[in-house]
Design a protein around this motif. Structure first.
Motif, short mmCIF file in Angstrom:
data_model
loop_
_atom_site.label_atom_id
_atom_site.label_comp_id
_atom_site.label_asym_id
_atom_site.label_seq_id
_atom_site.Cartn_x
_atom_site.Cartn_y
_atom_site.Cartn_z
N GLN A 61 -0.09 -4.58 0.60
CA GLN A 61 -0.78 -4.66 -0.67
C GLN A 61 -2.00 -3.74 -0.57
OE1 GLN A 61 -0.17 -8.32 0.22
NE2 GLN A 61 -1.82 -8.53 1.69
N ASP A 62 -2.67 -3.50 -1.72
CA ASP A 62 -3.76 -2.52 -1.72
C ASP A 62 -4.92 -2.94 -0.84
OD1 ASP A 62 -2.38 -0.86 -3.40
OD2 ASP A 62 -3.30 -1.63 -5.23
N ILE A 63 -5.31 -4.19 -0.89
CA ILE A 63 -6.39 -4.70 -0.05
C ILE A 63 -6.01 -6.06 0.50
CG2 ILE A 63 -8.24 -3.42 -1.23
CD1 ILE A 63 -8.90 -5.97 -2.76
N CYS A 64 -6.53 -6.38 1.67
CA CYS A 64 -6.28 -7.69 2.30
C CYS A 64 -7.55 -8.07 3.04
CB CYS A 64 -5.07 -7.62 3.23
SG CYS A 64 -4.56 -9.24 3.87
N ASN A 80 11.55 -4.49 -6.19
CA ASN A 80 10.93 -4.67 -4.88
C ASN A 80 10.93 -6.15 -4.52
OD1 ASN A 80 8.70 -5.81 -6.29
ND2 ASN A 80 7.76 -3.80 -6.51
N VAL A 81 10.09 -6.53 -3.59
CA VAL A 81 10.10 -7.91 -3.09
C VAL A 81 9.74 -8.92 -4.18
CG1 VAL A 81 7.69 -7.91 -2.31
CG2 VAL A 81 9.38 -9.34 -1.12
N ASP A 82 9.06 -8.47 -5.24
CA ASP A 82 8.74 -9.39 -6.33
C ASP A 82 9.98 -9.74 -7.15
OD1 ASP A 82 6.01 -9.54 -5.73
OD2 ASP A 82 5.58 -7.72 -6.86
N GLN A 83 10.96 -8.84 -7.18
CA GLN A 83 12.20 -9.10 -7.90
C GLN A 83 13.29 -9.67 -6.99
OE1 GLN A 83 10.53 -5.95 -8.42
NE2 GLN A 83 9.57 -7.02 -10.14
N ILE A 84 13.31 -9.25 -5.73
CA ILE A 84 14.30 -9.73 -4.76
C ILE A 84 13.55 -10.30 -3.56
CG2 ILE A 84 16.27 -9.15 -3.31
CD1 ILE A 84 16.94 -6.88 -5.13
N PRO A 85 13.31 -11.60 -3.52
CA PRO A 85 12.54 -12.19 -2.42
C PRO A 85 13.12 -11.88 -1.04
CG PRO A 85 12.85 -13.79 -4.19
CD PRO A 85 13.70 -12.61 -4.52
N GLY A 86 14.44 -11.68 -0.97
CA GLY A 86 15.08 -11.41 0.31
C GLY A 86 14.68 -10.07 0.92
N LEU A 87 14.00 -9.20 0.15
CA LEU A 87 13.52 -7.93 0.68
C LEU A 87 12.32 -8.11 1.61
CD1 LEU A 87 13.70 -5.47 -2.37
CD2 LEU A 87 15.09 -5.44 -0.30
N ASN A 88 11.71 -9.29 1.59
CA ASN A 88 10.53 -9.51 2.41
C ASN A 88 10.82 -9.19 3.87
OD1 ASN A 88 7.81 -10.33 2.70
ND2 ASN A 88 8.43 -12.38 3.35
N THR A 89 9.99 -8.35 4.47
CA THR A 89 10.04 -7.86 5.86
C THR A 89 11.10 -6.79 6.11
OG1 THR A 89 11.63 -9.40 6.88
CG2 THR A 89 9.35 -10.18 6.64
N LEU A 90 11.91 -6.42 5.11
CA LEU A 90 13.00 -5.48 5.35
C LEU A 90 12.59 -4.02 5.19
CD1 LEU A 90 16.09 -7.30 3.77
CD2 LEU A 90 15.19 -7.38 6.10
N GLY A 91 11.44 -3.76 4.58
CA GLY A 91 10.92 -2.39 4.51
C GLY A 91 11.70 -1.45 3.62
N ILE A 92 12.24 -1.96 2.50
CA ILE A 92 12.99 -1.10 1.59
C ILE A 92 12.91 -1.67 0.19
CG2 ILE A 92 15.20 -2.31 1.89
CD1 ILE A 92 16.54 0.47 1.84
N SER A 93 12.97 -0.80 -0.82
CA SER A 93 13.00 -1.22 -2.22
C SER A 93 13.63 -0.11 -3.05
CB SER A 93 11.60 -1.57 -2.74
OG SER A 93 10.72 -0.46 -2.61
N PRO A 118 1.29 4.62 -1.83
CA PRO A 118 0.48 4.56 -0.61
C PRO A 118 1.19 3.95 0.59
CG PRO A 118 -0.24 2.92 -2.21
CD PRO A 118 0.74 3.80 -2.92
N ARG A 119 2.30 3.23 0.35
CA ARG A 119 2.94 2.52 1.46
C ARG A 119 4.42 2.87 1.64
NH1 ARG A 119 -0.50 -0.91 -1.20
NH2 ARG A 119 1.13 -1.79 -2.53
N GLY A 120 4.87 3.98 1.05
CA GLY A 120 6.30 4.26 1.20
C GLY A 120 6.69 5.70 0.90
N THR A 121 7.64 6.21 1.68
CA THR A 121 8.32 7.47 1.37
C THR A 121 9.38 7.18 0.31
OG1 THR A 121 7.94 8.47 3.52
CG2 THR A 121 9.87 9.24 2.32
N GLU A 122 9.62 8.14 -0.58
CA GLU A 122 10.60 7.97 -1.66
C GLU A 122 11.70 9.00 -1.52
OE1 GLU A 122 10.83 8.56 -6.54
OE2 GLU A 122 8.90 8.24 -5.56
N ILE A 123 12.94 8.56 -1.69
CA ILE A 123 14.07 9.48 -1.79
C ILE A 123 14.74 9.24 -3.13
CG2 ILE A 123 15.60 7.90 -0.49
CD1 ILE A 123 17.02 10.47 0.57
N LEU A 124 14.93 10.32 -3.91
CA LEU A 124 15.37 10.21 -5.30
C LEU A 124 16.68 10.95 -5.49
CD1 LEU A 124 13.35 10.35 -8.50
CD2 LEU A 124 14.94 12.24 -8.17
N GLN A 163 8.95 -2.70 1.22
CA GLN A 163 9.30 -3.77 0.29
C GLN A 163 8.37 -3.77 -0.92
OE1 GLN A 163 8.53 -6.93 3.16
NE2 GLN A 163 7.01 -7.79 1.80
N ASN A 164 7.20 -3.13 -0.78
CA ASN A 164 6.22 -3.04 -1.87
C ASN A 164 5.42 -1.76 -1.66
OD1 ASN A 164 4.49 -3.49 -4.00
ND2 ASN A 164 3.28 -5.04 -2.94
#
Length: 224
Positions: A30-33, A86-99, A117-123, A181-182
């Protein structure tokens, strides 16, 4: 023999210490923690990501999302619509590092300059033609750009400003996968001119070398 045992113990100790020195913190999800103050233990607790459900309560629906086949409304100021999965739509994505995301474009619509800020994108382009590109960091600020057609694939490195623009006369469609995941998204214009509260116009006038009145007009356009 004793010297050999001591040497082996030293090597084990050194390797253990080295692994501690070079260990990485978990990547932010997330943006801040902000760390919790021990004197304010009543404050709600957030983790880097989401808490995990007890495995015995997991269901197939935790790994499922439906509806990406449906076109989205692109009648807005940028002429595009991003449907994030992402993980907000598919809870099972939590910890899997993909969306995933579906991106719809009206003719000449764009997914304006932004960063993840937290992911590379392939389109991958499914329909239409897109002008895409990304810019490297200071001080080079080198632009990599290309026109993509149906079936073409392009990668946007993590954290770099990038964009997609529909150069065709008809609608365009693309799907993107992200290595988080996010992954988060920062749309540059929205962040700079639509922050809450607004950035002091004098700061932006100097940064963009524009008249202060122009900055104030831009801020009005990006107010929500």
């Amino acid at each position: 023999m004793a010297k050999g045992v001591y040497f082996l113990a030293f090597v084990v100790l050194l390797s253990t210490a080295s692994s501690l020195v070079f260990a990485d913190d978990p990547s932010p999800l997330q943006d801040i923690c902000v760390a919790i103050d021990d004197h304010k233990s009543e404050t709600a607790v957030f983790v880097n990501g989401k808490f995990c459900k007890d495995l015995k309560y997991a269901e197939a629906k935790d790994f499922f999302f439906s509806g990406l086949q449906n076109p989205r409304n692109t009648d807005n100021r940028v002429g595009s619509n991003v449907t994030a999965v992402n993980v907000d739509q598919i809870p099972g994505l939590n910890t899997l590092g993909i969306s995933l995301a579906r991106i719809d474009f009206a003719p000449y619509g764009q997914n304006p300059p932004h960063t993840h800020p937290r992911g590379t994108e392939i389109l991958v382009v499914v329909e239409g033609s897109l002008l895409v590109g990304f810019v490297t960091a200071n001080t080079e600020n080198r632009l990599f750009t290309k026109v993509l057609n149906k079936g073409d694939v392009f990668v946007f490195p993590i954290g770099l400003i990038h964009f997609q623009f529909n150069v065709g006369h008809s609608n365009a469609l693309a799907f993107a996968a992200l290595s988080s995941q996010n992954a988060g998204v920062i749309t540059i214009a929205d962040a700079v001119f639509g922050s809450d509260p607004l950035i002091n116009p004098d700061v932006l006038a100097k940064a963009f070398q524009l008249d202060k009145n122009i900055i104030e007009e831009l801020q009005k356009k990006f107010e929500y």
